[in-house]
Scaffold this active site. Structure first.
Site, PDB file in Angstrom:
ATOM      1  CB  SER A 101      -0.918  -0.022   1.226  1.00 22.29           C
ATOM      2  OG  SER A 101      -0.586   1.001   2.113  1.00 22.29           O
ATOM      3  CB  CYS A 102       1.066   4.144  -2.099  1.00 20.41           C
ATOM      4  SG  CYS A 102       1.978   3.185  -3.306  1.00 20.41           S
ATOM      5  CB  ILE A 103      -2.488   5.680   1.436  1.00 22.03           C
ATOM      6  CG1 ILE A 103      -2.455   6.120  -0.031  1.00 22.03           C
ATOM      7  CG2 ILE A 103      -2.997   6.820   2.301  1.00 22.03           C
ATOM      8  CD1 ILE A 103      -3.808   6.148  -0.652  1.00 22.03           C
TER       9      ILE A 103
ATOM     10  CB  VAL B  39       1.261  10.283  -1.790  1.00 22.18           C
ATOM     11  CG1 VAL B  39       1.743   8.858  -2.033  1.00 22.18           C
ATOM     12  CG2 VAL B  39      -0.258  10.351  -1.916  1.00 22.18           C
TER      13      VAL B  39
END
Lengths: 103, 173
Positions: A101-103, B39
């Site tokens: 996951s990137c978040i 992000v």
């Protein structure tokens, strides 16, 4: 003790040290993984680990935000419990694959 | 001469170390630029890398109480956005708001937090958020106009101090 458990021939780890088969996980194994990350596991840690394992079994993609919304810990506490990248560290200790996951 | 040539390459023997700290400078206020900064900062924290953020110029909009959750994407002067859309149509009133709404809807599907929640996550992870003094003066913004996660309004010199130490990277958006 740590090495013995981790080197048990039946345990398969991937290149980065994540357990390949979550079914092989035991609380004892979690303590060994945690010791490698300099973490002494408390009940609170196990609450999170069990939650992560349950969600992973359901096929839910895990994110830090979801852990924060789990009602078990807030995000700040999550960082405190598993320092140095909480989702990765906790996933390794929980015996589930590296989170994508990137978040 | 031969001695020199036969010297082992020290760099090859050095162990690769993870980044220690990132300083992300956000100078733009478009939705996609601000999200890129958020992000990356949050992603650094997730990897155990310290993250500092510095907002300047139009980027300041992202840290104001009024603006943070109402950022837009640009539909004009943005060739990658709907390439077939004629510029004149893309500039019609309400179009930009509509496009931004659609983009936010897609982000929701990916479980992406809103800007203010993202800042809360970054603060909870130990990240620090700063505003640029010069730009704040220019836009007549004070600390009380900004989100509570903004730690301070600092000068460019203070900003460089945030990036002190080796294994630090500065990212400019």
């Amino acid at each position: 003790m740590i090495m013995e458990t981790l080197l048990t021939p039946t345990l398969e780890l991937d290149k980065e040290g994540y357990l390949k088969n979550p079914a092989q996980w035991t609380p004892e194994l979690a303590r060994d993984f945690a010791a490698k990350a300099n973490i002494v596991l408390t009940d609170k840690h196990f609450d999170v680990l069990n939650w992560l394992r349950a969600k992973h079994a359901e096929g839910v993609p895990l994110t830090i935000r979801k852990v924060g919304a789990s009602g078990l810990v807030d995000i700040k506490k999550f960082y405190e419990l598993f320092p140095g990248g909480p989702l990765k560290v906790s996933s390794k200790i929980a015996g589930i694959p590296k989170p994508a996951s990137c978040i | 001469m031969i001695d020199t040539l036969e010297k082992p390459d020290v760099q090859l023997t050095q162990e690769e170390k993870q980044l220690k700290r990132v300083l992300i400078i956000c100078s733009k206020g478009k939705l996609e630029d601000v999200y890129a900064a958020l992000v990356m900062a949050n992603g650094a924290l997730m990897e155990g890398i310290e993250a500092k953020m510095f907002f300047t110029f139009f980027g300041l909009e992202a840290i104001t109480k009024k603006g943070a959750d109402h950022l837009h994407t640009a539909t004009v002067g943005n060739p990658a956005f709907m390439p077939a859309m004629p510029t004149l149509l893309a500039g019609l009133p309400g179009f930009e708001a509509f496009a931004s709404f659609m983009m936010k809807k897609e982000m929701d599907k990916l479980d992406m937090p809103h800007v203010t929640e993202f800042f809360e996550m970054i603060e909870a992870g130990g990240g620090e958020i700063f505003a640029c003094k010069l730009a704040a003066d220019m836009f007549h913004l004070k600390k009380e106009d900004m989100l509570p996660q903004v730690k301070d309004i600092i000068t460019v010199g203070d900003m460089y101090a945030l990036a002190a130490g080796d294994r630090t990277q500065i990212i400019f958006i």
